[in-house]
Design an enzyme around this catalytic site. Structure first.
Site, PDB file in Angstrom:
ATOM      1  N   HIS A 181       0.854  -1.199   0.000  1.00 17.07           N
ATOM      2  CA  HIS A 181       0.000   0.000   0.000  1.00 17.07           C
ATOM      3  C   HIS A 181       0.886   1.243   0.000  1.00 17.07           C
ATOM      4  CE1 HIS A 181      -0.324   0.463   4.722  1.00 17.07           C
ATOM      5  NE2 HIS A 181       0.894   0.249   4.330  1.00 17.07           N
TER       6      HIS A 181
ATOM      7  N   CYS B  40       5.743   6.139   4.751  1.00 15.49           N
ATOM      8  CA  CYS B  40       4.602   5.409   4.175  1.00 15.49           C
ATOM      9  C   CYS B  40       4.038   6.123   2.949  1.00 15.49           C
ATOM     10  CB  CYS B  40       3.493   5.234   5.211  1.00 15.49           C
ATOM     11  SG  CYS B  40       4.036   4.307   6.639  1.00 15.49           S
TER      12      CYS B  40
ATOM     13  N   HIS C  85       4.963   0.141  -0.268  1.00 15.29           N
ATOM     14  CA  HIS C  85       5.710  -0.858   0.510  1.00 15.29           C
ATOM     15  C   HIS C  85       4.678  -1.882   0.965  1.00 15.29           C
ATOM     16  CE1 HIS C  85       3.950   1.792   3.477  1.00 15.29           C
ATOM     17  NE2 HIS C  85       3.927   0.747   4.284  1.00 15.29           N
TER      18      HIS C  85
ATOM     19  N   HIS D 197       3.214  -5.344   3.622  1.00 15.87           N
ATOM     20  CA  HIS D 197       3.117  -5.963   4.949  1.00 15.87           C
ATOM     21  C   HIS D 197       2.573  -7.377   4.805  1.00 15.87           C
ATOM     22  CE1 HIS D 197       3.634  -2.129   7.073  1.00 15.87           C
ATOM     23  NE2 HIS D 197       2.792  -1.590   6.195  1.00 15.87           N
TER      24      HIS D 197
ATOM     25  N   ASP E 270      -4.992 -10.512  -1.171  1.00 15.98           N
ATOM     26  CA  ASP E 270      -3.669 -11.131  -1.066  1.00 15.98           C
ATOM     27  C   ASP E 270      -2.837 -10.867  -2.320  1.00 15.98           C
ATOM     28  OD1 ASP E 270      -1.723 -12.651   0.212  1.00 15.98           O
ATOM     29  OD2 ASP E 270      -2.397 -14.506  -0.763  1.00 15.98           O
ATOM     30  N   HIS E 271      -1.565 -10.483  -2.102  1.00 19.38           N
ATOM     31  CA  HIS E 271      -0.637 -10.207  -3.197  1.00 19.38           C
ATOM     32  C   HIS E 271      -1.186  -9.139  -4.150  1.00 19.38           C
ATOM     33  CE1 HIS E 271       1.318 -13.610  -1.444  1.00 19.38           C
ATOM     34  NE2 HIS E 271       2.376 -13.406  -2.201  1.00 19.38           N
TER      35      HIS E 271
ATOM     36  N   GLU F 136      -0.762  -5.124  11.364  1.00 10.40           N
ATOM     37  CA  GLU F 136       0.006  -4.751  10.188  1.00 10.40           C
ATOM     38  C   GLU F 136       1.473  -5.129  10.351  1.00 10.40           C
ATOM     39  OE1 GLU F 136      -0.877  -0.976   7.571  1.00 10.40           O
ATOM     40  OE2 GLU F 136       0.501  -0.462   9.174  1.00 10.40           O
TER      41      GLU F 136
END
Ligand code: ZN
Ligand code: ZN
Length: 327
Positions: free
Chosen positions: A187, A206, A212, A214, A252-253, A299
């Site tokens: 994100h 951020c 980046h 998580h 996801d991904h 996170e």
């Protein structure tokens, strides 16, 4: 539905207000005597179980309970957290810990350890019409009923695995069931209407332009009434499926800002992701016959966001479950 009501623990009469100066010569209450406190104790046992209802055909059992229906059963290393409350005694303790250990061992772990749950306690004898499948939540309730005469219980948490646990807060059929899953996503925290400098000032690293990622840990807690036969607050396999379909698969991904439509216009902070997940899951959980109680999104090891999805019913106050969270 009403919020969970905690059983009031027996509390000894409170001592004089500590802010009140003690009259000269008066006896001071030592060691915090009378002041209320909650203590927790952990216990572990290993037991097997099998989900098999004699009134269903083999095919129906297989369809409903999947591999949990396989003979002769399978086992778990259970972890039990017992929260107890009361006023401190003259020794500075809510309860003498050796008595707590003894009660838990006598009433629970010594009876269940290395046993088959379906056989050992009549609560789980499915030949009896009042018998219940030994699910996590049904077992937590049965343990509550066996410990309550001996200990001033505030709450019980029973882990079947690292990713499945149940909480009970009283002698009622109501229970909380939590499943934990995870997804990995990238994100970028930035408001499109602001300049690079302004976003940098608000979001720091951020806000870097290429994002980046998580490994998010997601905990979904549902609240419901334990079915007197299936022992379930809702169909666990169906709950897993809904969470997978609505959250894990689409998130996801991905790069959340670009791949999940909601985050094209909403900054994907942990708070906003947790709120969005709660919005996605509320109605589907209700369709399963339970209420979405809480979404917790971790996170990183250092930060997590929690959304109490029953707001305004329960308000934003963490309730008794939180007494167990750090246990
Ligand atoms: Zn199992
Ligand atoms: Zn981040």
């Amino acid at each position: 539905m009403t919020p969970p009501v905690m059983a009031a623990p027996p509390v000894s009469p409170a001592p004089a207000d500590p802010a009140t100066p003690t009259p000269a010569g008066a006896q001071q209450r030592p060691h915090g005597q009378g002041r209320p406190c909650v203590i927790t104790r952990r216990a572990a046992f290993s037991a097997s179980h099998r989900y098999w209802l004699p009134e269903l055909s083999p095919e129906q059992n297989q369809a409903r309970f999947g591999p949990c229906s396989l003979a002769p059963g399978h086992g778990h290393n259970y972890e039990l957290i017992v929260a107890m409350g009361g006023g401190l005694d003259a020794d500075g303790m809510v309860l003498n810990l050796s008595e707590v250990k003894h009660a838990i061992r006598e009433q629970v772990s010594a009876q269940l350890d290395f046993r088959c749950l379906n056989d050992v306690w009549p609560e789980f004898d499915l030949q009896r019409p009042e018998g219940m499948l030994p699910t996590t939540e049904a077992l937590a309730l049965a343990i509550w009923r066996r410990l309550a005469p001996h200990l001033p219980l505030m709450g019980l948490r029973l882990h079947e695995t690292d990713s499945l646990w149940a909480d009970v807060l009283g002698d009622s059929m109501e229970a909380f069931l939590t499943i934990r899953t995870h997804f990995a996503a990238a994100h970028r925290l930035a408001r499109p209407e602001l300049s690079v400098e302004q976003n940098d000032a608000i979001y720091g690293k951020c806000a870097r332009p290429h994002g980046h990622g998580h490994n998010y840990l997601l905990e979904v807690t549902v609240r419901g009434s334990i079915d007197p036969r299936s022992g379930m607050v809702c169909d666990l396999a169906a709950l897993h499926r809904r969470v997978d379909e609505l959250v894990v698969e689409p998130f996801d991904h991905t790069f959340l800002n670009k791949d999940v439509a909601h985050f094209a216009t909403t900054v994907p902070t942990a708070e906003n992701i947790a709120l969005h997940i709660a919005d996605l899951l509320s109605a589907p959980v209700a369709e399963l016959g339970a209420a979405l109680h809480k979404v917790r999104l971790q996170e990183s090891p250092n930060n997590a966001a929690e959304v109490f999805a029953e707001v305004p019913q329960l308000g934003m106050r963490p309730q008794a479950l939180e007494a167990l969270a750090g246990a």
